[in-house]
Write a protein that holds these residues in place. Structure first.
Motif, PDB file in Angstrom:
ATOM      1  N   LEU B 242       0.835  -1.197   0.000  1.00 38.98           N
ATOM      2  CA  LEU B 242       0.000   0.000   0.000  1.00 38.98           C
ATOM      3  C   LEU B 242       0.871   1.249   0.000  1.00 38.98           C
ATOM      4  O   LEU B 242       1.776   1.373   0.828  1.00 38.98           O
ATOM      5  N   TYR B 243       0.592   2.132  -0.935  1.00 33.74           N
ATOM      6  CA  TYR B 243       1.280   3.426  -0.973  1.00 33.74           C
ATOM      7  C   TYR B 243       0.277   4.471  -0.556  1.00 33.74           C
ATOM      8  O   TYR B 243      -0.816   4.559  -1.125  1.00 33.74           O
ATOM      9  N   HIS B 244       0.647   5.210   0.454  1.00 35.07           N
ATOM     10  CA  HIS B 244      -0.255   6.262   0.936  1.00 35.07           C
ATOM     11  C   HIS B 244      -0.064   7.499   0.073  1.00 35.07           C
ATOM     12  O   HIS B 244       1.045   7.992  -0.101  1.00 35.07           O
ATOM     13  N   LEU B 245      -1.169   7.981  -0.479  1.00 34.08           N
ATOM     14  CA  LEU B 245      -1.101   9.129  -1.388  1.00 34.08           C
ATOM     15  C   LEU B 245      -1.785  10.308  -0.719  1.00 34.08           C
ATOM     16  O   LEU B 245      -3.006  10.464  -0.800  1.00 34.08           O
ATOM     17  N   PRO B 246      -1.016  11.139  -0.020  1.00 34.80           N
ATOM     18  CA  PRO B 246      -1.652  12.260   0.681  1.00 34.80           C
ATOM     19  C   PRO B 246      -1.957  13.397  -0.279  1.00 34.80           C
ATOM     20  O   PRO B 246      -1.379  13.478  -1.361  1.00 34.80           O
ATOM     21  N   ARG B 247      -2.872  14.260   0.141  1.00 34.06           N
ATOM     22  CA  ARG B 247      -3.221  15.433  -0.674  1.00 34.06           C
ATOM     23  C   ARG B 247      -1.978  16.268  -0.959  1.00 34.06           C
ATOM     24  O   ARG B 247      -1.778  16.728  -2.064  1.00 34.06           O
ATOM     25  N   GLU B 248      -1.221  16.466   0.079  1.00 33.27           N
ATOM     26  CA  GLU B 248       0.023  17.229  -0.075  1.00 33.27           C
ATOM     27  C   GLU B 248       1.164  16.293   0.305  1.00 33.27           C
ATOM     28  O   GLU B 248       0.995  15.417   1.121  1.00 33.27           O
ATOM     29  N   GLY B 249       2.258  16.527  -0.286  1.00 34.36           N
ATOM     30  CA  GLY B 249       3.443  15.788   0.123  1.00 34.36           C
ATOM     31  C   GLY B 249       3.667  14.532  -0.691  1.00 34.36           C
ATOM     32  O   GLY B 249       2.983  14.267  -1.686  1.00 34.36           O
ATOM     33  N   LEU B 250       4.633  13.781  -0.221  1.00 38.10           N
ATOM     34  CA  LEU B 250       5.107  12.636  -0.991  1.00 38.10           C
ATOM     35  C   LEU B 250       4.265  11.394  -0.758  1.00 38.10           C
ATOM     36  O   LEU B 250       3.737  11.186   0.326  1.00 38.10           O
ATOM     37  N   CYS B 251       4.206  10.609  -1.814  1.00 36.34           N
ATOM     38  CA  CYS B 251       3.544   9.325  -1.684  1.00 36.34           C
ATOM     39  C   CYS B 251       4.545   8.337  -1.106  1.00 36.34           C
ATOM     40  O   CYS B 251       5.671   8.242  -1.577  1.00 36.34           O
ATOM     41  N   LYS B 252       4.131   7.648  -0.055  1.00 41.96           N
ATOM     42  CA  LYS B 252       5.082   6.752   0.613  1.00 41.96           C
ATOM     43  C   LYS B 252       4.520   5.357   0.761  1.00 41.96           C
ATOM     44  O   LYS B 252       3.322   5.176   0.979  1.00 41.96           O
ATOM     45  N   LYS B 253       5.420   4.413   0.660  1.00 36.16           N
ATOM     46  CA  LYS B 253       5.043   3.024   0.919  1.00 36.16           C
ATOM     47  C   LYS B 253       4.689   2.915   2.396  1.00 36.16           C
ATOM     48  O   LYS B 253       5.475   3.302   3.255  1.00 36.16           O
ATOM     49  N   SER B 254       3.486   2.447   2.689  1.00 37.42           N
ATOM     50  CA  SER B 254       3.081   2.506   4.090  1.00 37.42           C
ATOM     51  C   SER B 254       2.742   1.160   4.712  1.00 37.42           C
ATOM     52  O   SER B 254       2.964   0.967   5.894  1.00 37.42           O
ATOM     53  N   HIS B 255       2.173   0.250   3.935  1.00 38.54           N
ATOM     54  CA  HIS B 255       1.773  -1.026   4.530  1.00 38.54           C
ATOM     55  C   HIS B 255       2.078  -2.163   3.570  1.00 38.54           C
ATOM     56  O   HIS B 255       2.016  -1.984   2.358  1.00 38.54           O
ATOM     57  N   VAL B 256       2.367  -3.298   4.171  1.00 35.45           N
ATOM     58  CA  VAL B 256       2.554  -4.500   3.361  1.00 35.45           C
ATOM     59  C   VAL B 256       1.614  -5.570   3.903  1.00 35.45           C
ATOM     60  O   VAL B 256       1.619  -5.857   5.092  1.00 35.45           O
ATOM     61  N   LEU B 257       0.791  -6.098   3.030  1.00 31.68           N
ATOM     62  CA  LEU B 257      -0.127  -7.160   3.445  1.00 31.68           C
ATOM     63  C   LEU B 257       0.429  -8.488   2.945  1.00 31.68           C
ATOM     64  O   LEU B 257       0.621  -8.672   1.745  1.00 31.68           O
ATOM     65  N   LYS B 258       0.693  -9.391   3.840  1.00 29.61           N
ATOM     66  CA  LYS B 258       1.273 -10.676   3.477  1.00 29.61           C
ATOM     67  C   LYS B 258       0.169 -11.622   3.026  1.00 29.61           C
ATOM     68  O   LYS B 258      -0.760 -11.900   3.792  1.00 29.61           O
ATOM     69  N   LEU B 259       0.292 -12.122   1.808  1.00 29.22           N
ATOM     70  CA  LEU B 259      -0.759 -13.010   1.305  1.00 29.22           C
ATOM     71  C   LEU B 259      -0.444 -14.478   1.592  1.00 29.22           C
ATOM     72  O   LEU B 259      -1.330 -15.331   1.551  1.00 29.22           O
ATOM     73  N   ASN B 260       0.793 -14.782   1.825  1.00 30.88           N
ATOM     74  CA  ASN B 260       1.249 -16.131   2.186  1.00 30.88           C
ATOM     75  C   ASN B 260       0.903 -17.185   1.136  1.00 30.88           C
ATOM     76  O   ASN B 260       0.810 -18.371   1.443  1.00 30.88           O
ATOM     77  N   THR B 261       0.666 -16.766  -0.077  1.00 28.28           N
ATOM     78  CA  THR B 261       0.367 -17.744  -1.123  1.00 28.28           C
ATOM     79  C   THR B 261       0.648 -17.085  -2.473  1.00 28.28           C
ATOM     80  O   THR B 261       1.061 -15.922  -2.530  1.00 28.28           O
ATOM     81  N   THR B 262       0.445 -17.811  -3.517  1.00 28.05           N
ATOM     82  CA  THR B 262       0.664 -17.244  -4.848  1.00 28.05           C
ATOM     83  C   THR B 262      -0.564 -17.520  -5.692  1.00 28.05           C
ATOM     84  O   THR B 262      -1.440 -18.280  -5.300  1.00 28.05           O
ATOM     85  N   GLY B 263      -0.623 -16.911  -6.832  1.00 34.38           N
ATOM     86  CA  GLY B 263      -1.742 -17.179  -7.718  1.00 34.38           C
ATOM     87  C   GLY B 263      -2.376 -15.905  -8.222  1.00 34.38           C
ATOM     88  O   GLY B 263      -1.751 -14.842  -8.247  1.00 34.38           O
ATOM     89  N   LYS B 264      -3.648 -16.030  -8.584  1.00 32.27           N
ATOM     90  CA  LYS B 264      -4.367 -14.893  -9.143  1.00 32.27           C
ATOM     91  C   LYS B 264      -5.204 -14.253  -8.039  1.00 32.27           C
ATOM     92  O   LYS B 264      -5.914 -14.950  -7.313  1.00 32.27           O
ATOM     93  N   PHE B 265      -5.093 -12.938  -7.928  1.00 32.95           N
ATOM     94  CA  PHE B 265      -5.773 -12.241  -6.840  1.00 32.95           C
ATOM     95  C   PHE B 265      -6.616 -11.098  -7.370  1.00 32.95           C
ATOM     96  O   PHE B 265      -6.379 -10.605  -8.468  1.00 32.95           O
TER      97      PHE B 265
END
Lengths: 480, 655
Positions: B242-265
């Motif tokens: 997840l990249y947080h896109l604020p109204r002002e300022g820089l877009c930053k990588k903020s969260h990582v969600l672990k899916l623990n698997t592979t495939g089509k999502f």
């Protein structure tokens, strides 16, 4: 001729004797109703070395006095007998079981000239019936706390069981009676409560509930801090006597190592990764000792249908002490004690420091900790709450007061007056010295104040007491 | 087995004619409308959505294959793209000419990738060479360019909620350039780069639009990147970044969600939860980016609950002929014909359904054993109140009873939210009182969400039935009530007296008067008149309640009348008199009340004393010891004369 003031003489030559225990016995007239069997009535006699016939005579005398006074009022036989040399107190503890305590009156020994034997002056009026009557009843309550009723022992094993029980208990207990320092507080038999803010109190509640939930064996819990009660799961009357035992016997015996700072007693235990200062005051002194015995004192408390026997575990961390009471039918094991230690130790340590912090904080808010301006004793019959700025901290041996015994006697006298009527009352006494003594009774509360104000008049004294009430008792309904 | 499907499709989907060789289906995310275009519009266009009720049907000339079709906001103007060069417009405002008009993109040799309406009459064209913002004048049937921006574009995504347009630029496509539209203006936001798992050599377009989605979570805009696992990089399974896109300022990588698997999502956002659908296992996972996980690295999230499939769905048979015997047909979930749109839309074009995805909270209760975590999760959900209350009941009763520390944790979490709401409310009230003009900008009345569980909710739905339940040990009941009161106190919330009444009731029921006494002694049960009255009523079973009640009334300091009543009812007339004197209201009380009480005691001296005391008051106040007629003390005067004779009355001082 040189005129010496009597007081000077008293200081230099007179010898003062305080009230002391002459004898103490327990008997039941129904155990030896026939002539020649009188000895069977006697269940306990102190001092034991008294010759048999004298014991029988003394018991017989008490029995006769009680019987005789019964003819005047069948329900209220004599409670005490005043003689010049001593005073006897009679108490029917259970049906036909009588306990008698004989106290030697205080006396002054005045030496005479020319080698004549000294003159002895008995001060029979210095002894208060209410005080020693209460002491006697307390003796019985304490016996009952640890042994149950006389009747119970009789049912279980007859006199063969009862007599050794009495001997075992009273032999030691009578040695701890300090009749010379008994006073109004013994009449009240009150409980000193630890002042605490609501939030900390709720935390303690939470702690007690959690421990009781976790250690299902625990039936009742009592929580004390600084030798003052905060919470009792026991009913009031049981707590009253247990409190007496804890504060006058158990805690003083264990306070010495702490004061001395011996590291053996204060080394924090490590449980998990938490340091704690918890230790058992009853039961095993050291859990790690392989030979440790897991025996705890047993106590008897009231229930709706009679009484129940409980193990008394007293566990302490810093100034916080907790009593856990567990049904005596359960065998307490090392595992249980270890679990208790691991569970309670860290939590109680934390709680104790919380309370300490809160306490010092409150003290700072309420102003510097100076010698209380007023010397007073307060007692509430409803919750047995007692507060005294007259008494120093109680120790195992004596309770020290900061005022002259004469003044304590006046307090006792006022208390007797209050006991006679139901109405609210107020008594103001100007004592021999510069002291004023004020007693007030409002509903179920009693307050005694000692003021030392030279040249104060009645109005000023009254104003002074009003001020005290306004500052110390403004949150209760206490009429002035 | 208990119900475990915590996701479901809404019960009444939007139905439309399924896609076929003659029927093309389009979906407009901005208006959430499905367009079914038959034969290029010649045989009809049916527009449905966002709910099934509103549908628009019309015809338009078949001028070639439709590539994209969307209404402007409010269904005012229809835009249709048929070629890669231009977009055609049709007025839907009544009384305006309906003839189509057209607009070509300005940039030469550019081809239009698509368009988005940003207002009822503003439209942005996205071409492979940039973007062009136009204003449409339906009355004049003309279009005016407002602003354009040139840059090379691989693909785009538009978030209608925030009016943010995201353009994929650069050779690999991983440099994203966001723009925001506001009141007819176009502003460029700071561009940012998505970290690719592998950097391809030579550079080629590596970031697909299928792997990027934009959505608002907890009021913040995020760009979600579905990062597939790659054998070369050090990532054994896929994750959502997840990249947080604020109204002002820089877009930053903020969260990582672990899916623990592979495939089509596929991704959805429901109730601020990120839902990740996994096609091969036909299950979905949910993530809550606000749940802190102490055992994970910062902002790395594991699924809140174990993977479960969406609740089985049966297509209801509707139509002109309802055959009652025929059961509804089960619908194939996670079908490859499903299209997923943000935030919560799933469309099956082949079957002709548009569903909204929903979270069902009751099943979550049994899937999360840690009640503290469960509460954290539930407190952030929209329709959580009844579920939370049911969890509270569950941990207090029956087989799944929680231990006191668990109960305490749950209470603390509830009261934290409750407290925050109360504080916000208080701040708002204060701000309003100090005058709305001052810092009026930010002052909005705080919204009371369902997560605010107040004392009355707890009382009504949980505690009152719990305390009345048979077979629950009273020790536990009292412990729970005290725990709740402790928790409220800890959050500095004033405890309502009915909770205290519940405590008292329970204690009295079990004869725990000494406990009650101690609670009152430490003021754990705060003073109030209702409580004092309740205590008074207990006096017959527990005499000390009288003293407790009087003390409480005294502390309230507004209950002096009640104190007098209590004392008089106990025939403590002198006490009552001394009391009113001590509080200084001796001059205002009714003499009659006191004289009545004194007369009732049949204590003649007492009556004398009270009578004289009031005569003296009269003397002092009015210069005459006689009672005023208004005081209605005639009978007492008679009584006094009978007892003590006329001469004992105080006489008016003769001047």
């Amino acid at each position: 001729m040189l005129i010496v003031s009597p007081r000077m003489a008293a200081v230099t030559q007179e010898k003062q004797y305080t009230p002391s225990l002459l004898s103490f016995f327990v008997y039941n007239p129904s155990f030896g109703p026939r002539e020649g069997e009188e000895e069977k009535k006697i269940l306990f006699y102190h001092p034991s070395e008294v010759e048999k016939n004298e014991k029988i005579r003394n018991v017989g005398l008490c029995e006769a006095i009680v019987q005789f006074t019964r003819t005047f009022c069948p329900t209220k036989p004599a409670k005490s007998l005043h003689t010049q040399k001593n005073r006897q107190f009679f108490f029917e503890a259970e049906d036909s079981y009588w306990i008698v305590m004989i106290v030697k009156n205080p006396m002054v020994e005045k030496p005479n000239k020319d080698g004549k034997p000294p003159t002895i002056e008995y001060q029979e009026e210095e002894v208060l019936d209410t005080v020693y009557g209460a002491v006697l009843r307390q003796c019985y309550s304490m016996y009952k706390l640890f042994n149950g009723t006389f009747g119970r022992a009789m049912e279980a094993g007859g006199v063969e069981l009862l007599i050794p029980k009495l001997e075992k208990f009273f032999y030691r207990y009578l040695q701890t009676l300090h009749l010379q320092s008994c006073d109004l507080l013994d009449v009240f038999g009150g409980i000193s409560f630890f002042p605490l803010d609501k939030m900390t109190y709720l935390k303690i509640q939470s702690f007690v509930n959690r421990v009781e939930e976790n250690l299902r064996l625990v039936k009742y819990t009592a929580f004390l801090y600084n030798d003052q009660l905060i919470w009792s799961g026991l009913e009031q009357d049981d707590m009253r006597i247990l409190y007496k035992y804890l504060t006058t016997s158990l805690f003083p015996r264990h306070s010495e190592p702490e004061l001395a700072g011996r590291d053996s007693a204060l080394r924090p235990e490590v449980s998990g990764n938490l340091l704690h200062y918890g230790r058992f005051l009853t039961g095993p002194a050291n859990l790690k000792d392989p030979d440790a015995k897991f025996r705890f004192p047993r106590i008897f408390v009231h229930t709706e249908d009679g009484s129940e026997e409980l193990h008394l575990i007293v566990y302490k961390a810093m100034s916080a002490a907790v009593c856990f009471m567990i049904s005596a039918s359960v065998e307490l094991t090392r595992e249980f004690c270890e679990r208790l230690d691991a569970l309670v130790g860290p939590q109680l340590t934390l709680l104790a420091s919380d309370i300490c912090e809160q306490f010092t904080l409150n003290r700072r808010i309420s102003g510097p900790d100076k010698e209380p301006q007023f010397k007073f004793i307060y007692f509430n019959h409803m919750n047995l709450a007692e507060k005294s700025t007259i008494h120093m901290r109680k120790t195992a041996s004596v309770s020290l007061t900061s005022v002259h015994p004469d003044l304590m006697k006046i307090l006792g006298d006022i208390n007797c007056d209050f006991a006679r009527v139901d109405e609210d009352e107020e008594v103001i006494v100007k004592a021999m010295t510069d002291y004023w003594v004020v007693g007030k009774k409002s509903d179920q509360r009693e307050l005694y104040v000692i003021l030392n104000q030279k040249n104060a008049n009645l109005i000023e004294v009254n104003e002074e007491v009003k001020r005290l009430c306004a500052t110390q008792f403004n949150n209760i309904f206490f009429l002035d | 087995m208990s119900e475990e499907h915590y996701l479901e499709l809404c019960e009444s989907p939007v139905q439309f004619e399924h896609a076929s060789s003659v029927n093309n289906v389009f979906f407009d995310e901005a208006n959430k409308q499905v367009f079914a275009v038959r034969s290029g519009g010649a045989t009809g266009v049916v527009v449905k959505g966002p709910d099934d009720k509103n549908s628009i049907a019309f015809r338009m000339d078949d001028k070639g294959e439709v590539k994209c079709i969307k209404f402007s906001i409010g269904n005012k103007i229809l835009a249709v793209q048929r070629t890669s060069k231009s977009v055609d417009f049709i007025n839907f405002i009544p009384d305006y000419p309906h003839t189509e008009f057209s607009q070509e993109c300005k940039m030469k040799n550019a081809s239009v990738l698509g368009f988005c309406w940003t207002n009822w009459n503003e439209i942005v064209f996205i071409t492979d060479q940039g973007i062009e913002l136009y204003q449409v004048f339906p009355d004049k049937r003309s279009v005016k360019l407002i602003k354009s921006q040139s840059l090379s574009v691989n693909w785009y995504q538009y978030c209608p909620e925030t009016a943010v347009l995201l353009l994929s630029t650069s050779g690999q496509g991983n440099v994203l350039q966001p723009f925001v539209f506001r009141n007819g203006t176009l502003s460029k936001m700071t561009k940012f780069e998505i970290e690719l798992p592998v950097v391809p050599k030579p550079a080629k377009l590596s970031l697909s639009e299928r792997d990027i989605a934009m959505a608002t979570i907890y009021g913040q805009l995020y760009v979600m990147y579905l990062k597939h696992h790659s054998r070369t990089a050090n990532s054994p399974s896929a994750e959502v970044v997840l990249y947080h896109l604020p109204r002002e300022g820089l877009c930053k990588k903020s969260h990582v969600l672990k899916l623990n698997t592979t495939g089509k999502f596929a991704l959805n956002i429901v109730d601020n939860l990120v839902v990740v659908h996994h096609q091969s296992t036909q299950t979905s996972l949910i993530y809550d980016i606000h749940l802190r996980e102490p055992d994970c690295a910062l902002n790395t999230h594991q699924p809140v609950l174990p993977a479960r499939s969406i609740h089985p769905y049966r297509i209801p048979l509707t139509g002109p002929v309802v055959v009652p015997s025929q059961p509804p047909v089960p619908c194939q979930l996670y079908s490859s014909s499903w299209s997923v749109f943000q935030p919560d839309i799933i469309i099956s074009a082949s079957e002709g359904y548009l569903w909204y995805l929903q979270v069902k909270l009751p099943p979550t209760v049994n899937l999360q054993q840690d009640k503290g975590k469960l509460m954290d999760f539930l407190l952030r959900r929209r329709d959580c109140k009844m579920v939370i209350l049911s969890v509270c009941s569950q941990i207090l009763e029956g087989g799944e009873r929680g231990s006191l520390p668990v109960v305490a944790t749950v209470f603390d979490k509830l009261n934290q939210v409750y407290k925050e709401y109360l504080e916000a409310e208080q701040m708002y009230t204060l701000a309003m009182e100090s005058g709305p003009s001052r810092n009026s900008a930010a002052q909005k009345r705080p919204v009371r969400t369902q997560a605010v569980i107040d004392q009355s909710d707890m009382y009504t739905h949980v505690l009152s039935s719990f305390t009345e339940r048979k077979g629950v040990c009273h020790k536990f009941i009292i412990a729970v009530l005290m725990e709740y009161i402790r928790s409220l106190n800890q959050s500095q919330i004033t405890v309502q007296h009915y909770l205290y009444e519940l405590v008292i009731k329970t204690l009295v029921q079990h004869n725990r008067f000494y406990m009650l006494h101690q609670f009152l002694q430490y003021h754990v049960l705060s003073d109030s008149k209702p409580l004092a009255c309740l205590l008074l009523s207990l006096e017959s079973t527990y005499p000390p309640a009288h003293q407790l009640s009087l003390d409480m009334l005294k502390r309230l300091s507004t209950a002096n009348d009640e104190i007098v009543e209590v004392l008089l009812s106990k025939q403590q007339v002198l006490g009552a008199l001394r009391f009113i004197r001590s509080v200084g209201s001796h001059d205002n009380v009714s003499a009659r009340k006191f004289l009545d009480a004194a007369q009732q005691t049949s204590d003649q001296m007492l009556f004398y004393t009270v009578f004289r005391s009031f005569q003296q008051r009269n003397q002092r106040l009015r210069g005459n010891p006689a009672f005023n007629p208004g005081e209605h003390c005639e009978e007492h005067v008679v009584h006094f004369k009978q007892l003590f004779g006329e001469q004992s009355l105080m006489k008016a001082a003769t001047a």
